[in-house]
Design an enzyme around this catalytic site. Structure first.
Site, PDB file in Angstrom:
ATOM      1  N   ASP A  61      82.730  99.345  25.669  1.00 43.82           N
ATOM      2  CA  ASP A  61      81.424  99.867  25.284  1.00 43.82           C
ATOM      3  C   ASP A  61      80.781 100.749  26.341  1.00 43.82           C
ATOM      4  O   ASP A  61      79.768 101.389  26.087  1.00 43.82           O
ATOM      5  CB  ASP A  61      80.483  98.707  24.943  1.00 43.82           C
ATOM      6  CG  ASP A  61      80.939  98.003  23.687  1.00 43.82           C
ATOM      7  OD1 ASP A  61      81.383  98.705  22.776  1.00 43.82           O
ATOM      8  OD2 ASP A  61      80.870  96.766  23.631  1.00 43.82           O
ATOM      9  N   HIS A 111      83.686  90.859  30.564  1.00 43.70           N
ATOM     10  CA  HIS A 111      84.334  90.454  29.315  1.00 43.70           C
ATOM     11  C   HIS A 111      84.814  89.028  29.470  1.00 43.70           C
ATOM     12  O   HIS A 111      85.240  88.625  30.553  1.00 43.70           O
ATOM     13  CB  HIS A 111      85.528  91.372  28.999  1.00 43.70           C
ATOM     14  CG  HIS A 111      85.946  91.300  27.570  1.00 43.70           C
ATOM     15  ND1 HIS A 111      86.810  90.349  27.110  1.00 43.70           N
ATOM     16  CD2 HIS A 111      85.579  92.046  26.505  1.00 43.70           C
ATOM     17  CE1 HIS A 111      86.973  90.518  25.813  1.00 43.70           C
ATOM     18  NE2 HIS A 111      86.225  91.527  25.410  1.00 43.70           N
TER      19      HIS A 111
END
Ligand code: CMC
Length: 436
Positions: free
Chosen positions: A370, A312
């Site tokens: 996710d 991320h």
């Protein structure tokens, strides 16, 4: 300077040749200070250069705060895990839009306002038949949302606060209906109208999975899990799609057009499309014994392969949403009596191996939201192609809250980044007959 940020009394000084710019350093409530470079070009004739905005704050905001090093996500100051466990999606919507948790009567009024706007203009149903049935639902949803500005003219005046409020409620209320219709169209089933006696997530489930020929009973565990998933995706500060919405809105574009732009951006596999990509990856790996092969590939720059659902831009620690998501995944599988889900085994082992691997440890690559959402959504009965659409339903409130905040910000100007030009210098046009 906005009323919400304060001067630190410090200045940053940048000297380029004989020119110097004194730039005030501003503080927010939490997080790093920012150097206000607004005068830099005027003072020195230079731009800053920051592709991907790794060191650039594009706005000030009161909505969401992320501390990526410590894995913290706060909405209006409230930690995401507390909201996911103790609140519900509509209450979080109210919080994001209004800044405070509602009292009972405020919530009742907001709940009714959203619930009573769930139907879409009947003529909009005709749009769907213009799409191929095998179209990706994100393509359909993006198109239909863009078309909302052609139907709801009484909420497109961005200068009217009441119209902005109505547009926000309409978007949140109608997004699940638009998304469910895209799904129904893709499977060739009739559209199912919203049911206002159901809550937000339960209504979405029935619009997706009910058919006219038999009664549909919503599984409360699944509805609660979906509500939680919506909370986890509701907002995430200045991510790519939210910045897209803000940039589109900065020109004065109407809110429906701006949200359509956000949906388009969300679709990419580096952003919201990662939930679909992560599940496809887990399916491709298939069995635990193939994990080392994929870890090796992820570490090889030439392979072009990345571990989807990992890494991320902001989190350099475990994504706090992923923690809740992992728990929700187990709850859903348990409630559906799914034991020994092979993909869950692959996911858990992949996570275990990656978290011990030097490559992932050094680069601080942790599972993001996710990683487990795909397994959960698939177990709930959603097809893979709908995963990013579910993300879009939830993120709509974040987009619209950030859009409203931007419109109301006295510092707001049209977003107009500059560039480092590396093309041909000025040259004279050569008529075709004289070209070699
Ligand atoms: N697998 C393997 N290597 C990775 C991964 C990954 N998933 N993510 C980053 N890296 C490596 C990358 O190769 C780079 O290595 P080096 O420094 O040697 O060049 C380093 O880590 C930093 O990566 P980056 O691409 O410069 O980082 P970024 O901040 O630009 O990208 C990201 C962030 C999320 C796009 C990226 O981590 C990624 O592509 N992850 C997979 C897609 C994904 O799961 N996206 C969902 C994000 S969470 C949901 C949302 O908010 O939308």
């Amino acid at each position: 300077m906005t009323a919400e940020s304060s001067s630190t009394g410090k200045n940053a000084r940048l000297s380029i040749a004989s020119k110097t710019s004194e730039m005030p350093v501003r503080s927010g409530t939490l997080g790093p200070d920012v150097v206000d470079i607004g005068r830099l070009y005027r003072d020195t004739g230079c731009f800053t250069y920051d592709p991907g905005f790794t060191s650039t704050a594009n706005c000030s905001s009161k909505i969401t705060y992320i501390d990526g090093d410590n894995g913290i996500l706060l909405h209006r100051g409230y930690p995401i895990d507390q909201l996911a466990e103790q609140s519900n999606f509509l209450e979080v919507c109210y919080l994001l839009l209004n800044g405070e948790l509602p009292n009972k009567s405020q919530f009742k009024e907001f709940d009714a306002a959203i619930t009573r706007h769930t139907m879409v203009h009947e003529q909009m149903t005709r749009f769907y038949t213009g799409f191929r049935r095998d179209a990706h639902p994100m393509a359909v949803v993006c198109g239909v949302i863009g078309a909302m500005s052609a139907f709801y003219h009484d909420s497109t005046d961005i200068n009217d606060p009441e119209q902005r409020r109505i547009a926000a409620n309409r978007m949140i209320a109608k997004m699940p209906t638009i998304a469910a219709m895209a799904y129904k169209y893709s499977v060739g089933q009739p559209f199912i109208y919203p049911r206002n006696d159901l809550d937000y997530a339960a209504n979405f489930l029935q619009m997706c999975f009910a058919v006219p020929c038999e009664p549909y009973v919503v599984n409360p565990v699944i509805a609660r899990a979906l509500d939680k998933i919506f909370i986890l995706h509701a907002d995430h500060e200045q991510n790519a799609s939210t910045s897209t919405v803000r940039l589109a809105g900065s020109s004065g574009a109407n809110p429906f057009a701006c949200i359509a732009a956000g949906v388009a951006c969300l679709w990419g596999p580096a952003h919201g499309g990662a939930n679909e990509a992560a599940l496809n990856m887990l399916q491709e790996i298939g069995t635990v014994d193939r994990i080392p092969e994929y870890i090796k590939m992820a570490k090889d720059k030439n392979s072009g392969f990345r571990l989807m659902g990992f890494g991320h831009r902001v989190y350099k620690n475990y994504d706090p949403r992923a923690k809740v998501m992992q728990k929700t995944c187990h709850e859903v599988l348990d409630s559906l009596g799914i034991r020994d889900e092979p993909l869950l085994k692959v996911a858990m082992e992949l996570e275990r191996i990656a978290l011990q691997d030097d490559y992932f440890v050094e680069k601080k690559l942790y599972p993001n939201i996710d990683f487990y959402s795909g397994i959960t959504l698939r177990a709930m009965g959603f097809p893979v192609q709908l995963f990013t659409v579910l993300f879009a339903i939830a993120r709509t409130v974040g987009w619209i809250a950030q859009w409203r905040e931007m419109i109301e910000d006295p510092e707001q100007r049209i977003g107009r980044p500059r560039q480092l030009y590396i093309g041909a210098p000025q040259r004279d046009f050569i008529p075709m007959g004289s070209r070699s």
